[in-house]
Design a protein around this motif. Structure first.
Motif, PDB file in Angstrom:
ATOM      1  N   SER A 198      -2.753   6.881   6.773  1.00 32.85           N
ATOM      2  CA  SER A 198      -3.320   8.168   6.362  1.00 32.85           C
ATOM      3  C   SER A 198      -4.181   8.075   5.107  1.00 32.85           C
ATOM      4  O   SER A 198      -4.860   9.022   4.757  1.00 32.85           O
ATOM      5  CB  SER A 198      -2.196   9.185   6.132  1.00 32.85           C
ATOM      6  N   GLY A 199      -4.149   6.958   4.427  1.00 32.82           N
ATOM      7  CA  GLY A 199      -4.961   6.792   3.227  1.00 32.82           C
ATOM      8  C   GLY A 199      -5.614   5.429   3.213  1.00 32.82           C
ATOM      9  O   GLY A 199      -5.435   4.625   4.127  1.00 32.82           O
ATOM     10  N   LEU A 200      -6.376   5.178   2.173  1.00 36.45           N
ATOM     11  CA  LEU A 200      -7.021   3.876   2.054  1.00 36.45           C
ATOM     12  C   LEU A 200      -5.983   2.786   1.805  1.00 36.45           C
ATOM     13  O   LEU A 200      -5.027   3.000   1.066  1.00 36.45           O
ATOM     14  CB  LEU A 200      -8.021   3.893   0.895  1.00 36.45           C
TER      15      LEU A 200
ATOM     16  N   HIS B 276       0.148   4.217   1.532  1.00 38.69           N
ATOM     17  CA  HIS B 276       0.097   4.978   2.786  1.00 38.69           C
ATOM     18  C   HIS B 276       0.119   4.008   3.957  1.00 38.69           C
ATOM     19  O   HIS B 276      -0.898   3.782   4.612  1.00 38.69           O
ATOM     20  CB  HIS B 276      -1.168   5.845   2.838  1.00 38.69           C
TER      21      HIS B 276
ATOM     22  N   GLY C 260       0.410   1.081  -3.922  1.00 40.77           N
ATOM     23  CA  GLY C 260      -0.905   1.695  -4.008  1.00 40.77           C
ATOM     24  C   GLY C 260      -1.801   1.128  -5.081  1.00 40.77           C
ATOM     25  O   GLY C 260      -1.631   0.004  -5.545  1.00 40.77           O
TER      26      GLY C 260
ATOM     27  N   GLU D 292       0.836  -1.190   0.000  1.00 39.27           N
ATOM     28  CA  GLU D 292       0.000   0.000   0.000  1.00 39.27           C
ATOM     29  C   GLU D 292       0.880   1.251   0.000  1.00 39.27           C
ATOM     30  O   GLU D 292       2.033   1.213   0.422  1.00 39.27           O
ATOM     31  CB  GLU D 292      -0.962  -0.014   1.182  1.00 39.27           C
TER      32      GLU D 292
END
Length: 121
Positions: free
Chosen positions: A49-51, A45, A71, A43
């Protein structure tokens, strides 16, 4: 090698020198792919802090040594990610992705450049 439960791996995965490979829980790897040492598929983040969205590697891809793919990106079928590349954008089908951040070059352009070089040597 660290393949987190939840990762999906297709048939015929070839792993050369499995030291340092990390495959995150939401990663999808298609059939007939090759992964070399030091690769990270995860991923973008990791700090929360993100999905938590992970890459998808389509069929018959090769991921070079120490490449990082992060990501919500897709590596298209029959594509190659070069050694030490950082992929944070989609790689289209039949391309080679190189650099930091990676840029995609259609395989037909790579073949033409190789042919010109061989002719000039």
């Amino acid at each position: 090698m660290d393949v987190v439960p939840g990762a999906q791996v297709g048939l015929g995965l070839m792993i050369h020198h499995p030291v340092g490979i990390v495959v995150g829980r939401g990663v999808k790897v298609g059939d007939g792919c090759t992964i070399l040492q030091g690769v990270t598929l995860g991923e973008r983040h990791a700090d929360g802090s993100g999905l938590p969205i992970y890459p998808q590697i389509r069929d018959r891809c090769t991921i070079g040594a120490n490449a990082v793919i992060l990501g919500d990106v897709s590596v298209g079928p029959n594509s190659t990610v070069g050694a030490s590349a950082l992929v944070i954008k989609d790689v289209p089908e039949n391309c080679v992705a190189v650099g930091v951040p990676a840029r995609s070059i259609p395989l037909k352009h790579v073949a033409a450049a190789t042919e010109r070089k061989a002719h000039n040597d």
